[in-house]
Write a protein that holds these residues in place. Sequence first.
Motif, PDB file in Angstrom:
ATOM      1  N   THR A  25      56.068  63.415 -18.727  1.00  0.00           N
ATOM      2  CA  THR A  25      55.679  63.755 -17.982  1.00  0.00           C
ATOM      3  C   THR A  25      53.885  62.833 -18.737  1.00  0.00           C
ATOM      4  N   TYR A  26      53.429  62.294 -18.177  1.00  0.00           N
ATOM      5  CA  TYR A  26      52.612  62.064 -19.349  1.00  0.00           C
ATOM      6  C   TYR A  26      51.620  61.094 -18.206  1.00  0.00           C
ATOM      7  N   VAL A  27      49.608  61.935 -18.641  1.00  0.00           N
ATOM      8  CA  VAL A  27      48.734  61.413 -18.087  1.00  0.00           C
ATOM      9  C   VAL A  27      47.890  60.732 -18.732  1.00  0.00           C
ATOM     10  N   LEU A  28      47.815  59.160 -18.303  1.00  0.00           N
ATOM     11  CA  LEU A  28      47.119  58.617 -18.860  1.00  0.00           C
ATOM     12  C   LEU A  28      45.434  57.713 -17.679  1.00  0.00           C
ATOM     13  N   TYR A  46      46.415  58.779 -13.702  1.00  0.00           N
ATOM     14  CA  TYR A  46      47.802  58.822 -14.055  1.00  0.00           C
ATOM     15  C   TYR A  46      49.135  59.912 -13.876  1.00  0.00           C
ATOM     16  N   ALA A  47      49.705  60.804 -12.757  1.00  0.00           N
ATOM     17  CA  ALA A  47      50.389  61.658 -14.087  1.00  0.00           C
ATOM     18  C   ALA A  47      51.666  60.729 -13.770  1.00  0.00           C
ATOM     19  N   TRP A  48      53.145  60.056 -14.666  1.00  0.00           N
ATOM     20  CA  TRP A  48      53.715  59.383 -14.559  1.00  0.00           C
ATOM     21  C   TRP A  48      54.763  60.611 -15.307  1.00  0.00           C
ATOM     22  N   GLN A  49      55.663  61.222 -14.020  1.00  0.00           N
ATOM     23  CA  GLN A  49      56.954  62.027 -13.890  1.00  0.00           C
ATOM     24  C   GLN A  49      58.087  60.496 -14.344  1.00  0.00           C
ATOM     25  N   GLY A  50      58.678  60.701 -15.889  1.00  0.00           N
ATOM     26  CA  GLY A  50      60.518  60.929 -15.785  1.00  0.00           C
ATOM     27  C   GLY A  50      61.190  61.578 -15.204  1.00  0.00           C
ATOM     28  N   ALA A  59      55.117  69.893 -12.923  1.00  0.00           N
ATOM     29  CA  ALA A  59      53.459  70.222 -12.226  1.00  0.00           C
ATOM     30  C   ALA A  59      52.118  70.667 -13.688  1.00  0.00           C
ATOM     31  N   ALA A  60      53.356  70.864 -15.041  1.00  0.00           N
ATOM     32  CA  ALA A  60      51.445  70.916 -16.480  1.00  0.00           C
ATOM     33  C   ALA A  60      51.103  69.413 -16.261  1.00  0.00           C
ATOM     34  N   GLY A  61      51.356  67.972 -15.730  1.00  0.00           N
ATOM     35  CA  GLY A  61      51.131  67.002 -16.367  1.00  0.00           C
ATOM     36  C   GLY A  61      49.869  66.393 -14.495  1.00  0.00           C
ATOM     37  N   THR A  62      50.637  67.364 -13.683  1.00  0.00           N
ATOM     38  CA  THR A  62      50.076  67.397 -12.370  1.00  0.00           C
ATOM     39  C   THR A  62      48.462  68.038 -12.918  1.00  0.00           C
TER      40      THR A  62
END
Length: 104
Positions: A25-28, A46-50, A59-62
Amino acid sequence: GGHAGSDPAGDAGRLGALVLDSRHTYVLLYTFCPGVDRRETRRVIYAWQGRWASVQDMAAGTLCMGEVSTLSGGKGQEDRQVVAEGKEPLHFLIACGGLLIATP
C-alpha cells in the motif's frame, strides 16, 4: 539473464511512469492550485492499495494518511481517498503523471 528492455519496471521508469508493487500500500500526497488566480491550495491524500497487499498493510496505509496530513501542514482544502488497484479514478492517474504500472 535477460537482455536490454526485459525489465518492465525499468522500462516504465524510463518512460516516466509511476511503478507500484501490488503487494503493498502506498500513500501519495498530491498538491495543486486550481482556478485562474491559483491562490487556493488543494491537497488530495491517496492510499493506493495493491491487489495482493495484506490487511495490515492496508490498515497502516490508511492510518498514514492522517500522519501525512499533519506533516504537510494542513493548509488549504484537503481530500482523502483510498484507491484499490484496478479501480483508479482519473484524478488519481493524473496525480501520478498519467501513467501508472502495477507490478505483481
